[in-house]
Design a protein around this motif. Structure first.
Motif, PDB file in Angstrom:
ATOM      1  N   ILE A 299       0.811  -1.119   0.101  1.00 14.72           N
ATOM      2  CA  ILE A 299       0.150  -0.052   0.013  1.00 14.72           C
ATOM      3  C   ILE A 299       1.093   1.367   0.063  1.00 14.72           C
ATOM      4  CG2 ILE A 299      -1.681   1.367   1.339  1.00 14.72           C
ATOM      5  CD1 ILE A 299      -2.869  -1.009   0.125  1.00 14.72           C
ATOM      6  N   LYS A 300       2.008   1.119   0.815  1.00 12.93           N
ATOM      7  CA  LYS A 300       3.065   2.444   0.805  1.00 12.93           C
ATOM      8  C   LYS A 300       3.494   2.612  -0.530  1.00 12.93           C
ATOM      9  CE  LYS A 300       6.875   3.601   3.570  1.00 12.93           C
ATOM     10  NZ  LYS A 300       6.468   4.451   4.732  1.00 12.93           N
ATOM     11  N   ASN A 301       4.128   1.508  -1.271  1.00 13.01           N
ATOM     12  CA  ASN A 301       4.468   1.482  -2.393  1.00 13.01           C
ATOM     13  C   ASN A 301       3.607   2.116  -3.477  1.00 13.01           C
ATOM     14  OD1 ASN A 301       7.194   0.695  -1.509  1.00 13.01           O
ATOM     15  ND2 ASN A 301       6.691  -1.385  -2.141  1.00 13.01           N
ATOM     16  N   LEU A 302       2.383   1.833  -3.264  1.00 12.12           N
ATOM     17  CA  LEU A 302       1.379   2.260  -4.344  1.00 12.12           C
ATOM     18  C   LEU A 302       0.935   3.612  -3.970  1.00 12.12           C
ATOM     19  CD1 LEU A 302      -1.083  -1.098  -4.499  1.00 12.12           C
ATOM     20  CD2 LEU A 302       0.599   0.146  -6.370  1.00 12.12           C
ATOM     21  N   LYS A 303       1.464   4.380  -2.891  1.00  9.99           N
ATOM     22  CA  LYS A 303       1.297   5.744  -2.669  1.00  9.99           C
ATOM     23  C   LYS A 303      -0.299   5.663  -2.140  1.00  9.99           C
ATOM     24  CE  LYS A 303       5.258   7.551  -4.363  1.00  9.99           C
ATOM     25  NZ  LYS A 303       5.976   5.998  -4.214  1.00  9.99           N
ATOM     26  N   LEU A 304      -0.606   5.031  -1.322  1.00 16.19           N
ATOM     27  CA  LEU A 304      -2.047   4.963  -1.112  1.00 16.19           C
ATOM     28  C   LEU A 304      -2.199   5.103   0.225  1.00 16.19           C
ATOM     29  CD1 LEU A 304      -3.555   2.051  -2.976  1.00 16.19           C
ATOM     30  CD2 LEU A 304      -3.811   4.316  -3.520  1.00 16.19           C
ATOM     31  N   LEU A 305      -1.279   5.292   0.984  1.00 16.84           N
ATOM     32  CA  LEU A 305      -1.418   5.672   2.550  1.00 16.84           C
ATOM     33  C   LEU A 305      -1.966   6.927   2.717  1.00 16.84           C
ATOM     34  CD1 LEU A 305       1.771   4.574   4.336  1.00 16.84           C
ATOM     35  CD2 LEU A 305      -0.097   3.513   4.119  1.00 16.84           C
ATOM     36  N   ASP A 306      -2.769   6.997   3.776  1.00 15.29           N
ATOM     37  CA  ASP A 306      -3.435   8.232   4.475  1.00 15.29           C
ATOM     38  C   ASP A 306      -4.375   8.815   3.085  1.00 15.29           C
ATOM     39  OD1 ASP A 306      -2.533   8.828   6.723  1.00 15.29           O
ATOM     40  OD2 ASP A 306      -0.722   9.641   6.051  1.00 15.29           O
ATOM     41  N   SER A 307      -5.255   7.874   2.820  1.00 13.60           N
ATOM     42  CA  SER A 307      -6.135   8.068   1.782  1.00 13.60           C
ATOM     43  C   SER A 307      -7.174   6.775   2.022  1.00 13.60           C
ATOM     44  CB  SER A 307      -5.674   8.231   0.349  1.00 13.60           C
ATOM     45  OG  SER A 307      -6.584   7.673  -0.380  1.00 13.60           O
ATOM     46  N   PHE A 308      -8.570   7.197   1.754  1.00 10.95           N
ATOM     47  CA  PHE A 308      -9.667   6.143   2.065  1.00 10.95           C
ATOM     48  C   PHE A 308      -9.276   5.172   0.719  1.00 10.95           C
ATOM     49  CE2 PHE A 308     -12.858   8.764   4.602  1.00 10.95           C
ATOM     50  CZ  PHE A 308     -12.163   8.281   5.736  1.00 10.95           C
ATOM     51  N   TRP A 309      -8.535   5.669  -0.399  1.00 10.65           N
ATOM     52  CA  TRP A 309      -8.292   4.618  -1.430  1.00 10.65           C
ATOM     53  C   TRP A 309      -7.499   3.482  -0.899  1.00 10.65           C
ATOM     54  CZ3 TRP A 309     -11.432   4.728  -5.226  1.00 10.65           C
ATOM     55  CH2 TRP A 309     -12.201   5.883  -5.694  1.00 10.65           C
ATOM     56  N   SER A 310      -6.809   3.576  -0.118  1.00 15.60           N
ATOM     57  CA  SER A 310      -6.083   2.255   0.533  1.00 15.60           C
ATOM     58  C   SER A 310      -7.265   1.509   0.938  1.00 15.60           C
ATOM     59  CB  SER A 310      -5.388   2.938   1.412  1.00 15.60           C
ATOM     60  OG  SER A 310      -5.820   3.263   2.611  1.00 15.60           O
TER      61      SER A 310
END
Lengths: 292, 317
Positions: A132-143
């Protein structure tokens, strides 16, 4: 002989009824206690007079929780999280279950094997987090929305349901040259309203109750969700659990009512959808127990 | 020869024609699967590459590509650390406790519910007992800690009224905590868990009960000699599946119920992984624990499925 049997049966039945009633009572009383606490006046709570009925009925604690504790923000976020999440879930579950329900689909077994493997072998918390971190999704509901876009278990339930629909329904439409998407939208989905409603409700309850992934993937205060906020409010009274000396008597007890109110706020929406859920879930469990 | 060649080209022409037809009719089904497969790729298969971290000294700045491989180093240190064996022991102990104390509960409940003839009573009882399954662990954990609290909890209030002032610090006692852990599982899941057994009981042929009654069996004997044997297959399947997940303890449940006083018995693989990995950034070490856990889980699940199929002719896949 016969009379004796009847007496033993009657004793047995009385025992069964009393036992089940007791279990139900034991399971209900904790929640009633919390409800009573949430509506009771501060002094009554402080004096420990509240058991299963509110004393000095008041809505003050509710007012305080709603104005002071950011719970409105958490509620708003959770409603948004639940709505969008459930829509994504239902769409993707249908998109997966419908093609995979078709035995004529070439490659179906390969797809199913790939999907089943993910149920058997879990990569683990840390690799998922790094992903999730690599996909740059942290700190977003998209994660949360994307990583929880589909539950394989629910997908298999819906697939089993689609397979149980009679083939003849689709055959005539197929002969008329209707495409799979048209058949799905115009014939299959209207027949599956109850199944879709059940699955949507299950997903929605899941989002409403979601805690761990929210904690894992989201660290922004403005994106806090209900269960996270609730846990924070409950932890406030850990001082109470350990009878911490520096928490004043007054504060301890008032925290007790705040806790009760937060629990009630988090459960009321579940209580509201519960009758709808209950209408269908027994069927769902049974479909799930038959393998797909 | 020319005939054979002719036949061959005709065959392949049929084949291409078949495929063209098949795709023309079904390409939309594959289109539907595109986002699904993308989901499984991005959020299930891509994380598998992260398993490599277990064999590296993973550094966040370097990533998996740049970090140095160290072979089985982390596994060696893991198996030699007493902490690892402690959390493994706790995980298995809590699971076995659940197995012994919780597992029979939904079976007993289903049998008792089935005895009840009053429809309204039965329906109300079922509704109230299924309900906690839909509450979050935060709510249930909060409720348990709340009612069991020594200062203000209603349980201790009743206890002290009965014993003349005696209270028990349930959640901070290493004796009571595991019991409360099982009770919270029971509270949340016993009703829900009984549904599958109730379904199995409903499927029993009524003639079997008729025959038992003619032979003079009372209700209790009917349960022992008809109901239980008839649902034994369901019990065996669920028991085996349960055994297959002996390394999984509900993480949220522990996070809600744990506290510093009982850490020595409440710390399990998943909570340890979370604490060490996410909070203390020991990615490689905790991924190694994860690899260990997932491998054992996979073997146990495959084994459970295999045994279940051998014994009952039915498994999960």
């Amino acid at each position: 002989m016969k009379v004796k049997e009847r007496i033993s049966d009657r004793i047995w039945l009385v025992f069964v009824h009393v036992f089940v009633a007791l279990v139900v009572l034991l399971m209900t009383l904790p929640f009633i206690n919390i409800l009573a606490l949430s509506f009771s006046g501060e002094t009554a709570v402080i004096q420990g007079r509240v058991t299963f009925w509110p004393i000095d009925f008041t809505l003050n604690t509710y007012e305080r929780v709603f104005t002071e504790s950011q719970i409105l923000l958490a509620l708003r976020n959770t409603v948004w999280l639940t709505l969008v999440g459930t829509v994504i879930n239902v769409v993707l579950t249908v998109l997966a279950a419908y093609p995979l329900a078709k035995r004529r689909l070439k490659g179906r077994n390969v797809f199913l094997a790939l999907i089943t493997f993910t149920m058997i072998f879990y990569a683990g918390i840390i690799p998922h987090y790094i992903n999730i971190k690599n996909l740059k999704l942290l700190d977003s509901f998209w994660s949360l929305w994307l990583s929880g876009a589909l539950s394989t278990y629910n997908m298999i339930i819906l697939k089993t349901f689609f397979q149980s629909l009679p083939e003849s329904l689709e055959e005539s439409a197929q002969i008329d040259g209707a495409s799979p998407i048209r058949i799905l939208v115009q014939i299959v989905l209207p027949l599956s309203k109850a199944a879709l409603a059940t699955i949507a409700l299950f997903y929605a309850v899941g989002w409403w109750n979601s805690y761990f992934n929210n904690m894992l993937y989201i660290n922004k205060a403005e994106l806090t969700t209900l269960q996270i906020r609730l846990k924070e409010l409950l932890s406030l009274t850990n001082s109470n659990l350990f009878q911490n000396a520096d928490a004043s008597e007054q504060n301890k007890i008032v925290e007790e009512s705040v806790k009760a109110v937060s629990i009630v706020i988090a459960t009321v929406p579940i209580l509201i959808v519960y009758p709808f859920l209950q209408k269908y879930f027994v069927k769902g469990v049974m479909i799930g127990s038959i393998k797909g | 020869m020319s005939v054979a060649m002719h036949r061959k080209t005709r065959k392949s022409r049929y084949r291409t024609k078949f495929w063209r037809n098949y795709l023309a009719n079904n390409y939309q089904l594959y289109l539907m699967l595109v986002p699904v497969l993308l989901y499984y790729f991005l959020f299930h298969y891509l994380p598998y590459s992260g398993l490599l971290m277990a064999f590296q000294d993973y550094k966040l700045g370097l990533g998996i590509e740049g970090s140095e491989f160290v072979g089985l180093k982390h596994f060696h240190t893991l198996f030699r650390s007493s902490e690892f064996w402690k959390i493994l022991k706790n995980t298995i102990a809590l699971n076995l406790l659940n197995l012994v104390l919780y597992f029979p509960a939904p079976i007993i409940l289903a049998i008792l519910l089935n005895e009840i003839r009053n429809v309204v009573f039965k329906r109300v009882a079922q509704s109230l007992m299924y309900l906690p399954y839909f509450f979050s662990w935060v709510v249930i954990g909060g409720m348990f800690v709340d009612i069991l609290s020594p200062g203000t909890g209603v349980v201790n209030k009743i206890l002290s009224a009965l014993t003349g002032g005696k209270t028990i610090f349930f959640m901070a006692s290493t004796f009571w905590w595991p019991i409360m852990f099982v009770l919270s599982t029971m509270y949340k899941e016993v009703g829900w868990g009984s549904i599958i057994y109730l379904a199995a009981i409903t499927g029993i042929d009524a003639e079997l009960y008729e025959a038992a009654r003619i032979d003079g069996a009372n209700r209790w004997q009917q349960i022992l000699h008809v109901t239980l044997p008839c649902i034994s297959q369901t019990i065996v399947i669920l028991l085996i599946l349960r055994m297959g997940s002996v390394l999984n303890v509900g993480m949220e449940q522990i996070l809600m119920l744990e506290n510093a006083a009982v850490k020595s018995i409440s710390d399990v693989i998943s909570t340890y992984t979370y604490r060490m990995g996410i909070q203390q950034l020991q990615y490689s070490k905790t991924t190694a624990i994860g690899v260990f856990q997932s491998l054992i889980n996979m073997v146990l699940m495959l084994l459970a499925n295999h045994i279940s199929k051998r014994l009952t002719g039915d498994g999960i896949w």
